[in-house]
Design an enzyme around this catalytic site. Structure first.
Site, PDB file in Angstrom:
ATOM      1  N   HIS A 109       0.849  -1.197   0.000  1.00 39.84           N
ATOM      2  CA  HIS A 109       0.000   0.000   0.000  1.00 39.84           C
ATOM      3  C   HIS A 109       0.885   1.247   0.000  1.00 39.84           C
ATOM      4  O   HIS A 109       1.067   1.882   1.030  1.00 39.84           O
ATOM      5  CB  HIS A 109      -0.924   0.003   1.222  1.00 39.84           C
ATOM      6  CG  HIS A 109      -1.728  -1.235   1.348  1.00 39.84           C
ATOM      7  ND1 HIS A 109      -2.791  -1.528   0.533  1.00 39.84           N
ATOM      8  CD2 HIS A 109      -1.607  -2.302   2.190  1.00 39.84           C
ATOM      9  CE1 HIS A 109      -3.311  -2.701   0.876  1.00 39.84           C
ATOM     10  NE2 HIS A 109      -2.603  -3.197   1.872  1.00 39.84           N
ATOM     11  N   THR A 164       0.826 -13.725  -6.228  1.00 36.44           N
ATOM     12  CA  THR A 164       0.267 -13.017  -5.075  1.00 36.44           C
ATOM     13  C   THR A 164       0.543 -13.722  -3.755  1.00 36.44           C
ATOM     14  O   THR A 164       0.326 -13.146  -2.699  1.00 36.44           O
ATOM     15  CB  THR A 164      -1.252 -12.857  -5.236  1.00 36.44           C
ATOM     16  OG1 THR A 164      -1.841 -14.158  -5.331  1.00 36.44           O
ATOM     17  CG2 THR A 164      -1.595 -12.047  -6.473  1.00 36.44           C
ATOM     18  N   LYS A 165       0.992 -14.994  -3.827  1.00 37.99           N
ATOM     19  CA  LYS A 165       1.268 -15.782  -2.625  1.00 37.99           C
ATOM     20  C   LYS A 165       2.572 -16.534  -2.802  1.00 37.99           C
ATOM     21  O   LYS A 165       2.998 -16.790  -3.927  1.00 37.99           O
ATOM     22  CB  LYS A 165       0.142 -16.793  -2.384  1.00 37.99           C
ATOM     23  CG  LYS A 165      -1.196 -16.154  -2.106  1.00 37.99           C
ATOM     24  CD  LYS A 165      -2.267 -17.202  -1.914  1.00 37.99           C
ATOM     25  CE  LYS A 165      -3.609 -16.518  -1.666  1.00 37.99           C
ATOM     26  NZ  LYS A 165      -4.697 -17.466  -1.550  1.00 37.99           N
ATOM     27  N   ARG A 224      -1.401 -19.794  -9.966  1.00 32.16           N
ATOM     28  CA  ARG A 224      -1.830 -21.005  -9.245  1.00 32.16           C
ATOM     29  C   ARG A 224      -0.999 -22.185  -9.725  1.00 32.16           C
ATOM     30  O   ARG A 224      -0.530 -22.197 -10.863  1.00 32.16           O
ATOM     31  CB  ARG A 224      -3.306 -21.274  -9.520  1.00 32.16           C
ATOM     32  CG  ARG A 224      -4.163 -20.165  -8.973  1.00 32.16           C
ATOM     33  CD  ARG A 224      -5.589 -20.575  -8.807  1.00 32.16           C
ATOM     34  NE  ARG A 224      -6.260 -19.524  -8.072  1.00 32.16           N
ATOM     35  CZ  ARG A 224      -7.439 -19.038  -8.399  1.00 32.16           C
ATOM     36  NH1 ARG A 224      -8.085 -19.525  -9.432  1.00 32.16           N
ATOM     37  NH2 ARG A 224      -7.984 -18.087  -7.683  1.00 32.16           N
TER      38      ARG A 224
END
Length: 161
Positions: A69, A110-111, A125
């Site tokens: 952020h 993202t992970k 994924r």
């Protein structure tokens, strides 16, 4: 020795080991650590707090981010040894790409990714090979191995010429 293409922007004091190749128009930020034998393609963005392990391969136009952020706290991202990242991928902050994993071109990671896993897509994924396809691949590999053995037997019986 670091092999650099033209127009590389290295700012601050990143730690770059020996035998690293960096492609043209790549930007490397302060507080980046890059181990030996790493290849970085053209037009990559590697901001502060990114750690890249030995033997990693980073394709062209790969973008790392370091802040979820902005403007805020920069977060470390880890690329363990022997990781391969395909062209145009985006790696979000605070994750770890496990040893030997692969990221398909254009993926948005993202992970964290476990060692040896292949990820693709947006969001990235794990790639799953269905049992039917795996069975066909195993069958094909057995057929190839059998053909290779027959060829080698014939070759050695003919004196290896």
């Amino acid at each position: 020795m670091v092999k650099r293409g033209p127009y590389i922007n290295i700012w601050g004091e990143p730690q770059i080991a020996e035998n690293v190749r960096v492609g043209a128009y790549t930007e490397i930020g302060d507080d980046v650590k890059i181990a030996e034998d790493v290849i970085i393609g053209a037009m990559c963005f590697i901001p502060p707090k990114v750690r890249i392990g030995r033997g990693a391969w980073i394709g062209p136009r790969v973008t790392f981010t370091n802040d979820k952020h902005p403007p805020g706290e920069m977060i470390e991202t880890w690329v363990e040894p022997d990781v391969k990242i395909g062209a145009g991928s985006v790696i979000l902050p605070g994750i770890t790409l496990g040893r030997g994993c692969m990221v398909g071109a254009g993926s948005v990671v993202t992970k964290s990714v476990s060692a040896g896993v292949i990820v693709v897509g947006n969001p990235a994924r794990p790639l799953v090979i269905k049992d039917t396809v795996k069975g066909k691949l195993d069958e094909l590999m057995c057929h190839c191995k059998d053909t290779e053995n027959r060829f080698l037997d014939k070759w050695s019986n003919e004196g290896g010429r």
